[in-house]
Design a protein around this motif. Structure first.
Motif, mmCIF file in Angstrom:
data_model
loop_
_atom_site.group_PDB
_atom_site.id
_atom_site.type_symbol
_atom_site.label_atom_id
_atom_site.label_comp_id
_atom_site.label_asym_id
_atom_site.label_seq_id
_atom_site.Cartn_x
_atom_site.Cartn_y
_atom_site.Cartn_z
ATOM 1 N N MET A 217 0.951 -1.387 -0.043
ATOM 2 C CA MET A 217 -0.113 -0.030 -0.076
ATOM 3 C C MET A 217 0.918 1.328 0.090
ATOM 4 O O MET A 217 0.702 2.272 -0.670
ATOM 5 C CB MET A 217 -0.986 0.104 1.087
ATOM 6 C CG MET A 217 -1.948 1.225 1.248
ATOM 7 S SD MET A 217 -2.926 0.853 2.784
ATOM 8 C CE MET A 217 -3.708 -0.415 2.658
ATOM 9 N N LEU A 220 2.171 1.746 -3.410
ATOM 10 C CA LEU A 220 1.349 2.214 -4.376
ATOM 11 C C LEU A 220 1.135 3.595 -4.075
ATOM 12 O O LEU A 220 0.783 4.542 -5.178
ATOM 13 C CB LEU A 220 0.147 1.326 -4.278
ATOM 14 C CG LEU A 220 -1.067 1.552 -5.178
ATOM 15 C CD1 LEU A 220 -0.770 1.563 -6.791
ATOM 16 C CD2 LEU A 220 -2.238 0.701 -4.665
ATOM 17 N N ARG A 224 1.535 6.769 -6.972
ATOM 18 C CA ARG A 224 0.532 7.777 -7.395
ATOM 19 C C ARG A 224 1.002 8.999 -7.070
ATOM 20 O O ARG A 224 0.413 10.106 -7.851
ATOM 21 C CB ARG A 224 -0.837 7.136 -6.723
ATOM 22 C CG ARG A 224 -1.273 5.728 -7.276
ATOM 23 C CD ARG A 224 -2.659 5.328 -6.806
ATOM 24 N NE ARG A 224 -3.162 4.445 -7.392
ATOM 25 C CZ ARG A 224 -4.417 3.674 -7.122
ATOM 26 N NH1 ARG A 224 -5.013 4.019 -6.027
ATOM 27 N NH2 ARG A 224 -4.624 2.513 -7.787
ATOM 28 N N ARG A 318 3.577 5.330 -14.721
ATOM 29 C CA ARG A 318 2.521 4.321 -14.978
ATOM 30 C C ARG A 318 3.049 2.949 -14.924
ATOM 31 O O ARG A 318 2.336 2.191 -13.975
ATOM 32 C CB ARG A 318 1.984 4.816 -16.303
ATOM 33 C CG ARG A 318 1.103 5.851 -16.517
ATOM 34 C CD ARG A 318 -0.133 5.940 -15.754
ATOM 35 N NE ARG A 318 -0.971 4.975 -16.178
ATOM 36 C CZ ARG A 318 -1.865 4.319 -15.390
ATOM 37 N NH1 ARG A 318 -2.312 4.829 -14.387
ATOM 38 N NH2 ARG A 318 -2.802 3.383 -16.006
ATOM 39 N N GLU A 321 3.498 2.383 -10.983
ATOM 40 C CA GLU A 321 1.932 2.365 -10.527
ATOM 41 C C GLU A 321 1.316 1.170 -10.698
ATOM 42 O O GLU A 321 0.833 0.501 -9.722
ATOM 43 C CB GLU A 321 1.287 3.572 -10.972
ATOM 44 C CG GLU A 321 -0.261 3.480 -10.265
ATOM 45 C CD GLU A 321 -1.096 4.585 -10.910
ATOM 46 O OE1 GLU A 321 -1.941 4.946 -10.392
ATOM 47 O OE2 GLU A 321 -0.738 4.757 -12.095
ATOM 48 N N LYS A 322 1.339 0.439 -12.188
ATOM 49 C CA LYS A 322 0.665 -0.727 -12.271
ATOM 50 C C LYS A 322 1.497 -2.007 -11.433
ATOM 51 O O LYS A 322 0.883 -2.679 -10.943
ATOM 52 C CB LYS A 322 0.773 -1.016 -14.012
ATOM 53 C CG LYS A 322 0.324 -2.335 -14.378
ATOM 54 C CD LYS A 322 0.609 -2.433 -15.853
ATOM 55 C CE LYS A 322 -0.541 -3.404 -16.324
ATOM 56 N NZ LYS A 322 -0.264 -3.681 -17.940
ATOM 57 N N GLU A 325 0.185 -1.758 -7.993
ATOM 58 C CA GLU A 325 -1.148 -2.136 -7.943
ATOM 59 C C GLU A 325 -1.209 -3.830 -7.873
ATOM 60 O O GLU A 325 -1.775 -4.468 -7.109
ATOM 61 C CB GLU A 325 -1.799 -1.624 -9.137
ATOM 62 C CG GLU A 325 -2.301 -0.213 -9.114
ATOM 63 C CD GLU A 325 -2.909 0.255 -10.097
ATOM 64 O OE1 GLU A 325 -3.205 -0.325 -11.132
ATOM 65 O OE2 GLU A 325 -3.487 1.361 -10.164
ATOM 66 N N GLN A 326 -0.276 -4.329 -8.813
ATOM 67 C CA GLN A 326 -0.293 -5.675 -8.744
ATOM 68 C C GLN A 326 0.237 -6.348 -7.550
ATOM 69 O O GLN A 326 -0.372 -7.482 -6.932
ATOM 70 C CB GLN A 326 0.566 -6.301 -10.096
ATOM 71 C CG GLN A 326 -0.016 -5.960 -11.385
ATOM 72 C CD GLN A 326 0.912 -6.527 -12.560
ATOM 73 O OE1 GLN A 326 1.975 -6.725 -12.433
ATOM 74 N NE2 GLN A 326 0.111 -6.468 -13.924
ATOM 75 N N TYR A 328 0.074 -5.081 -4.909
ATOM 76 C CA TYR A 328 -1.158 -4.915 -3.550
ATOM 77 C C TYR A 328 -2.163 -5.824 -3.764
ATOM 78 O O TYR A 328 -2.705 -6.192 -2.686
ATOM 79 C CB TYR A 328 -1.448 -3.209 -3.712
ATOM 80 C CG TYR A 328 -2.660 -2.774 -2.788
ATOM 81 C CD1 TYR A 328 -2.256 -2.732 -1.390
ATOM 82 C CD2 TYR A 328 -4.153 -2.663 -3.287
ATOM 83 C CE1 TYR A 328 -3.425 -2.387 -0.684
ATOM 84 C CE2 TYR A 328 -4.838 -2.504 -2.394
ATOM 85 C CZ TYR A 328 -4.558 -2.332 -1.044
ATOM 86 O OH TYR A 328 -5.677 -2.170 -0.236
ATOM 87 N N THR A 329 -2.582 -5.997 -5.108
ATOM 88 C CA THR A 329 -3.655 -7.048 -5.175
ATOM 89 C C THR A 329 -3.207 -8.486 -4.514
ATOM 90 O O THR A 329 -4.077 -9.117 -4.334
ATOM 91 C CB THR A 329 -3.876 -6.987 -6.754
ATOM 92 O OG1 THR A 329 -4.644 -5.683 -7.008
ATOM 93 C CG2 THR A 329 -5.158 -8.096 -6.958
ATOM 94 N N ARG A 332 -3.160 -8.432 -1.014
ATOM 95 C CA ARG A 332 -4.658 -8.283 -0.328
ATOM 96 C C ARG A 332 -5.138 -9.803 -0.655
ATOM 97 O O ARG A 332 -5.853 -10.245 0.447
ATOM 98 C CB ARG A 332 -5.634 -7.393 -0.972
ATOM 99 C CG ARG A 332 -5.125 -5.958 -0.775
ATOM 100 C CD ARG A 332 -5.561 -5.609 0.504
ATOM 101 N NE ARG A 332 -7.128 -5.820 0.675
ATOM 102 C CZ ARG A 332 -7.677 -5.843 1.932
ATOM 103 N NH1 ARG A 332 -7.016 -5.537 3.038
ATOM 104 N NH2 ARG A 332 -8.827 -6.207 2.081
#
Length: 396
Positions: A217, A220, A224, A318, A321-322, A325-326, A328-329, A332
């Protein structure tokens, strides 16, 4: 012999009598030593185990540690029907057992901790310190924990089969109920131990997954924040959209430029000078050329404010960031999986053969114990006699 002198004949008779007496004394000594060192202990052993020793009852249980099969989170989403998942669902691949898991219980049952878990000294003295138990087998009330532990290892026997990894537990008690209760309690404590270890592992996995979520987190959020800082610095929301808009304007202006150039060429071919509208068209054409030049410079100039440089920096941001995000996913999903598994039991003890109340005593076996004692002492006595005879012959 009759022709020998009387003194010589008397000497021979004395030597012969002495040899006979010596041989008779040696035989008597052998018999006495045999009775004292072999026969008497064997008779005492037979008498003790046959008349004095308390009956011993044995309760047996066979345990195994299994791993619960749980379909993964991704399998539940995909609904996969592969051969591997089918095998796991029917329990062939999902209930694996390792020797390490069985050895954990083995070491626990042989440790001092299990004595404390079942009630400590007081409980063992209650079971093994009864007045009905013979003096040699009874647990002394004044024994310390070390002595009790040594006594424990004689009455609780455990071993693991190297092929099947099945743990065998044999408990010796002086009443059927005591042997059954102790075997059942040890099985219960073994399951509690495995549950504690499994719960601790799942709790540690949940803590690690939560830490990974926090880290992902933070990464990410940082990615951003970098994009937001870039947008404020360049005054553009998305350089890609800006580039598309500029390319679209360039295309439109190029079309208009071609139209104006065509009209001017048509006027020149008509041969008329200073025709109406020619100056206006040339002014528009110059303005379009100026706009096209400015737009081209904004795209490909060597200045740091060029849109091409912005696109490169923006694509890197970008991509970062991508990737965040992966991560973080995935973190989670791992956290949800760990939280789900926290409420489920991962390892559990399978009681293959449950303990039962013994019908009759297995020990003692008087004849067997006496025979073993007799043979062992007989070997020791024979070796001792040979050593004594060797020493005597060497000194003569």
């Amino acid at each position: 012999m009759k022709t020998l002198p009387p003194i010589v004949r008397s000497s021979f008779r004395f030597i012969k009598t002495s040899a006979v007496d010596q041989r008779t004394g040696a035989n008597q000594l052998l018999i006495k030593s045999f009775l004292l060192m072999v026969a008497m202990p064997a008779i005492l052993t037979l008498a003790y185990y046959g008349l004095v020793a308390s009956d011993i009852y044995v309760a047996e249980a066979k345990l195994s540690v299994r791993e619960a099969y749980e379909p993964s989170y991704q399998d539940s989403l995909d609904g996969s029907s592969s051969v591997t998942s089918i095998i796991g669902k029917i329990g062939i691949g999902g209930g694996a057992v390792t020797s390490q898991d069985s050895m954990i219980i083995l070491d626990y049952l042989k440790s001092r901790s299990v004595i404390i878990d079942i009630g400590g000294k007081a409980k063992l003295r209650e079971m093994f310190g009864k007045a009905s138990i013979d003096w040699f087998s009874r647990l002394d009330a004044d024994e310390d924990l070390e002595s009790i532990w040594a006594y424990w290892k004689k009455h609780v026997i455990t071993y693991v089969d190297s092929t099947s990894n099945i743990l065998t537990l044999k408990v010796r008690g002086y009443t059927p109920d005591d042997a059954f209760w102790l075997a059942k309690e040890l099985t219960k404590q073994s399951e509690a131990l495995i549950n504690t270890i499994s719960r601790r592992n799942r709790k540690d996995a949940l803590d690690i997954a939560a830490g990974e979520v926090d880290r992902a987190m933070a990464e990410l959020a940082a990615a951003r924040a970098d994009i937001l800082s870039f947008q404020r610095r360049t005054n553009t929301i998305d350089p890609q959209d800006t580039a598309k808009q500029i390319l679209s304007l360039i295309a439109e202006l190029t079309v208009k430029k071609i139209e104006l150039e065509g009209e001017l060429k048509a006027l020149q071919l008509s041969g008329a000078a200073n025709k109406p509208g020619e100056k206006y068209r040339r002014t528009n054409l110059a303005a379009i050329d100026k706009q096209l030049d400015d737009l081209q410079k904004s795209l490909t100039s060597k200045d740091s404010s060029a849109l091409s440089d912005h696109l490169k920096d923006y694509e890197l941001l970008r991509l970062k960031e991508k990737f965040a995000e992966q991560l973080y996913t995935a973190a989670r999903n791992s956290l949800e999986e760990a939280r789900r598994k926290l409420t489920n039991q991962q390892l559990y003890v399978v009681v293959i053969v449950p303990p039962l109340i013994p019908d009759s005593s297995i020990y003692p076996k008087p004849l067997q114990e006496a025979a073993v004692t007799f043979l062992a002492l007989l070997v020791f006595w024979a070796i001792a006699c040979l050593l004594v005879a060797t020493v005597r012959d060497s000194t003569v």
